[in-house]
Design a protein around this motif. Structure first.
Motif, PDB file in Angstrom:
ATOM      1  N   THR A 191     -62.381 -12.118  80.452  1.00 30.24           N
ATOM      2  CA  THR A 191     -63.805 -12.311  80.749  1.00 30.24           C
ATOM      3  C   THR A 191     -64.141 -13.793  80.815  1.00 30.24           C
ATOM      4  OG1 THR A 191     -64.338 -10.222  79.635  1.00 30.24           O
ATOM      5  CG2 THR A 191     -66.143 -11.771  79.990  1.00 30.24           C
ATOM      6  N   GLN A 192     -63.600 -14.547  79.870  1.00 31.95           N
ATOM      7  CA  GLN A 192     -63.814 -15.997  79.891  1.00 31.95           C
ATOM      8  C   GLN A 192     -63.227 -16.621  81.153  1.00 31.95           C
ATOM      9  OE1 GLN A 192     -62.005 -17.356  76.268  1.00 31.95           O
ATOM     10  NE2 GLN A 192     -63.646 -16.571  74.946  1.00 31.95           N
ATOM     11  N   GLY A 193     -62.071 -16.073  81.587  1.00 32.39           N
ATOM     12  CA  GLY A 193     -61.409 -16.629  82.759  1.00 32.39           C
ATOM     13  C   GLY A 193     -62.087 -16.280  84.074  1.00 32.39           C
ATOM     14  N   ALA A 194     -62.903 -15.213  84.073  1.00 28.37           N
ATOM     15  CA  ALA A 194     -63.552 -14.769  85.310  1.00 28.37           C
ATOM     16  C   ALA A 194     -64.837 -15.541  85.558  1.00 28.37           C
ATOM     17  CB  ALA A 194     -63.822 -13.269  85.232  1.00 28.37           C
ATOM     18  N   SER A 195     -64.777 -16.838  85.465  1.00 32.19           N
ATOM     19  CA  SER A 195     -65.945 -17.700  85.657  1.00 32.19           C
ATOM     20  C   SER A 195     -65.521 -18.993  86.316  1.00 32.19           C
ATOM     21  CB  SER A 195     -66.622 -17.986  84.306  1.00 32.19           C
ATOM     22  OG  SER A 195     -67.623 -18.967  84.445  1.00 32.19           O
ATOM     23  N   ASP A 196     -66.328 -19.456  87.280  1.00 31.75           N
ATOM     24  CA  ASP A 196     -66.025 -20.718  87.960  1.00 31.75           C
ATOM     25  C   ASP A 196     -66.249 -21.930  87.070  1.00 31.75           C
ATOM     26  OD1 ASP A 196     -65.067 -19.961  90.446  1.00 31.75           O
ATOM     27  OD2 ASP A 196     -67.082 -19.524  91.190  1.00 31.75           O
ATOM     28  N   ALA A 197     -66.779 -21.688  85.861  1.00 32.36           N
ATOM     29  CA  ALA A 197     -66.982 -22.801  84.933  1.00 32.36           C
ATOM     30  C   ALA A 197     -65.659 -23.315  84.382  1.00 32.36           C
ATOM     31  CB  ALA A 197     -67.889 -22.377  83.775  1.00 32.36           C
ATOM     32  N   ASN A 198     -64.592 -22.548  84.591  1.00 38.06           N
ATOM     33  CA  ASN A 198     -63.274 -22.949  84.102  1.00 38.06           C
ATOM     34  C   ASN A 198     -62.592 -23.891  85.087  1.00 38.06           C
ATOM     35  OD1 ASN A 198     -62.741 -21.140  81.631  1.00 38.06           O
ATOM     36  ND2 ASN A 198     -63.452 -19.682  83.159  1.00 38.06           N
ATOM     37  N   GLY A 199     -61.732 -24.724  84.539  1.00 31.86           N
ATOM     38  CA  GLY A 199     -60.861 -25.552  85.346  1.00 31.86           C
ATOM     39  C   GLY A 199     -59.426 -25.137  85.141  1.00 31.86           C
ATOM     40  N   ASP A 200     -58.530 -25.841  85.767  1.00 30.99           N
ATOM     41  CA  ASP A 200     -57.117 -25.490  85.652  1.00 30.99           C
ATOM     42  C   ASP A 200     -56.632 -25.520  84.212  1.00 30.99           C
ATOM     43  OD1 ASP A 200     -57.014 -25.167  88.368  1.00 30.99           O
ATOM     44  OD2 ASP A 200     -56.216 -27.184  88.766  1.00 30.99           O
ATOM     45  N   ALA A 201     -57.119 -26.489  83.425  1.00 35.49           N
ATOM     46  CA  ALA A 201     -56.679 -26.605  82.029  1.00 35.49           C
ATOM     47  C   ALA A 201     -57.157 -25.402  81.219  1.00 35.49           C
ATOM     48  CB  ALA A 201     -57.209 -27.899  81.414  1.00 35.49           C
ATOM     49  N   GLU A 202     -58.415 -24.980  81.473  1.00 36.49           N
ATOM     50  CA  GLU A 202     -58.957 -23.832  80.735  1.00 36.49           C
ATOM     51  C   GLU A 202     -58.204 -22.555  81.101  1.00 36.49           C
ATOM     52  OE1 GLU A 202     -61.746 -27.033  80.446  1.00 36.49           O
ATOM     53  OE2 GLU A 202     -60.839 -26.101  82.215  1.00 36.49           O
ATOM     54  N   TRP A 203     -57.986 -22.354  82.407  1.00 39.61           N
ATOM     55  CA  TRP A 203     -57.244 -21.156  82.815  1.00 39.61           C
ATOM     56  C   TRP A 203     -55.828 -21.150  82.243  1.00 39.61           C
ATOM     57  CZ3 TRP A 203     -59.933 -22.145  87.984  1.00 39.61           C
ATOM     58  CH2 TRP A 203     -60.992 -21.239  88.180  1.00 39.61           C
ATOM     59  N   ALA A 204     -55.214 -22.306  82.182  1.00 42.82           N
ATOM     60  CA  ALA A 204     -53.855 -22.394  81.633  1.00 42.82           C
ATOM     61  C   ALA A 204     -53.843 -22.021  80.156  1.00 42.82           C
ATOM     62  CB  ALA A 204     -53.302 -23.800  81.840  1.00 42.82           C
ATOM     63  N   ALA A 205     -54.836 -22.522  79.400  1.00 38.53           N
ATOM     64  CA  ALA A 205     -54.902 -22.224  77.966  1.00 38.53           C
ATOM     65  C   ALA A 205     -55.188 -20.740  77.729  1.00 38.53           C
ATOM     66  CB  ALA A 205     -55.979 -23.084  77.311  1.00 38.53           C
ATOM     67  N   GLN A 206     -56.146 -20.198  78.498  1.00 37.98           N
ATOM     68  CA  GLN A 206     -56.478 -18.782  78.349  1.00 37.98           C
ATOM     69  C   GLN A 206     -55.288 -17.904  78.728  1.00 37.98           C
ATOM     70  OE1 GLN A 206     -59.778 -18.837  80.993  1.00 37.98           O
ATOM     71  NE2 GLN A 206     -61.213 -19.656  79.483  1.00 37.98           N
TER      72      GLN A 206
END
Length: 211
Positions: free
Chosen positions: A15-30
């Motif tokens: 759910t956290q990942g399904a948002s454009d507020a994330n960047g590559d670093a956030e998606w990688a951590a999630q």
């Protein structure tokens, strides 16, 4: 229960990942935590065993292969069947839903088992929803069978106690009654001895008179 907890955490990450507020670093951590949790689910499925027998997944596993039968009484008819094979999924390709669809989750995404953008995260959301639903279905079936087993155990315990009570009634001596009978027999014996003693004395007295 632990698989449910893991699945809810995976749902939270997706759910956290399904948002454009994330960047590559956030998606990688999630994705890193998401992939680790998926691996743990897979480990639970493949390694859960009892008495050396695999229960959930693998060659000749018990619950995934069909209904598992338990003997719950002394007669042939007293059995209980637990069937969660439909929820566990059938063997085949990852899309066939092997092991609650965990294999499909592991294969999803540009990099297998992770998400690198909103679209992939949303795809994982749908897969995790199916995972949570299937785990819930399996848990409800297991819970119903566990509740039934508890009642069966209570019933068998009552039967055991009643059988022991009946056996005791047939085989154990009534101490009070037996003591009373013994006292009565002793009194009768003493009375008989007294009567015999008196009879012997009378015979001796008559013999003395005749002499």
């Amino acid at each position: 229960d632990e698989m449910t907890n893991i699945a809810y955490r995976m749902k939270e990450l997706a759910t956290q990942g399904a948002s454009d507020a994330n960047g590559d670093a956030e998606w990688a951590a999630q994705s890193a935590e998401y992939a680790a949790l998926t691996a743990e689910l897979d480990s639970i499925m493949k390694n859960t065993s009892f008495g050396g027998t695999l229960l959930l997944e693998g060659t000749d596993n018990k619950f995934g292969a069909g209904a598992v039968e338990f003997q719950v009484g002394s007669s042939e008819a007293e059995t209980l069947e637990v069937d969660i094979s439909a929820a566990l999924g059938t063997a085949g390709t990852p899309t066939a839903g092997v092991g609650f669809g965990i294999d499909q989750i592991e294969a999803e995404g540009t990099t297998a088992g992770t998400f690198e953008n909103v679209g992939e995260a949303q795809d994982h959301l749908a897969l995790v929803d199916n995972l949570i639903s299937d785990i819930g279905t399996a848990r409800s079936a297991l819970g119903a069978s566990m509740n039934r087993l508890e009642h069966t155990m209570t019933n068998v315990t009552n039967m055991k106690e009643n059988t022991q009570a009946a056996s005791s009634t047939l085989m154990d001596a009534d101490f009070a009654a037996e003591t009373s009978n013994m006292t009565k027999q002793q009194l009768l014996m003493n009375s008989g001895i007294s009567v015999l003693s008196t009879a012997n004395s009378t015979t001796q007295m008559i013999g003395s008179l005749l002499r």
